[in-house]
Design an enzyme around this catalytic site. Sequence first.
Site, PDB file in Angstrom:
ATOM      1  CE  LYS A 204      -4.116  -2.078  -0.057  1.00  0.00           C
ATOM      2  NZ  LYS A 204      -4.920  -2.270   0.869  1.00  0.00           N
ATOM      3  NE  ARG A 238      -7.307  -8.491  -0.294  1.00  0.00           N
ATOM      4  CZ  ARG A 238      -6.842  -8.151  -1.377  1.00  0.00           C
ATOM      5  NH1 ARG A 238      -5.941  -6.962  -1.010  1.00  0.00           N
ATOM      6  NH2 ARG A 238      -7.120  -8.077  -2.622  1.00  0.00           N
TER       7      ARG A 238
END
Length: 256
Positions: A204, A238
């Site tokens: 991210k 995840r």
Amino acid sequence: MGILNLTPDSFSDGGKFNSEKSALKHAEKLLHDGAEIIDIGPQSTRPNAEFLTSKEEIERIGSIISRMKKEFPQALISLDTFYAETVKFGFNEGIDMINDISGGQYDREMFDTAAATGLPYILMHVNPSYETMHDKIKFEDITLEVNRYFSKKTNELLEKGVKDIILDPGFGFGKTVEDQMKMIGETEYLGFKRFPLLIGVSRKSFIYKPLGKSPLDINEETQKLHLKVLEQGARILRVHDVAETAITIRDFLRKK
């Protein structure tokens, strides 16, 4: 939870696994490296991604789910979609859980469909429309805001008859770097310890952009964050880098 993107335009692995053969091969690697859940994503939700209809998602998935269930019966398969029709298709193909990044906000039929399938449902915090998904909002108190959202949405889901709910605070979706780091530090307060917590920080931008690195060069920093959230009660990670994360989880469990 290992990530299997079927998309040609995902930001870190776009186009790598969008043929059936390469997708199955990558699923095998994810499982070999230690994944217990494979999260199949037919549509990229990165900023400025190509928008697909449910029909296009279903065409892109093809027979991958049924083939995975046949070849890897031990694997749990999660379907990453915000469309009820795609969920219905996935349910008939054999998926084990629904991963809806929209919290039921982008398709009015989603909560009813989730209830009808009886599958576990991953509820993510996100802005209320597809168009505003990545609009950065500076919240007065991000933890309070996410918990308000979870409270409202979980009540709706429970009323509909969805029994198994997993919470995802939505890293990478419409939040400032500061708010996301605050969520990392306050993971233990997210979701009232009432439902299992899923954390998805893999590759991210709130991690790699401030460091001036690429999404592929932040594994060490990501594992430190994984350890932080595990220590605060996160139950599912995840990730793209399953082997490295499996080591982090083993180390965490050894210290418990």
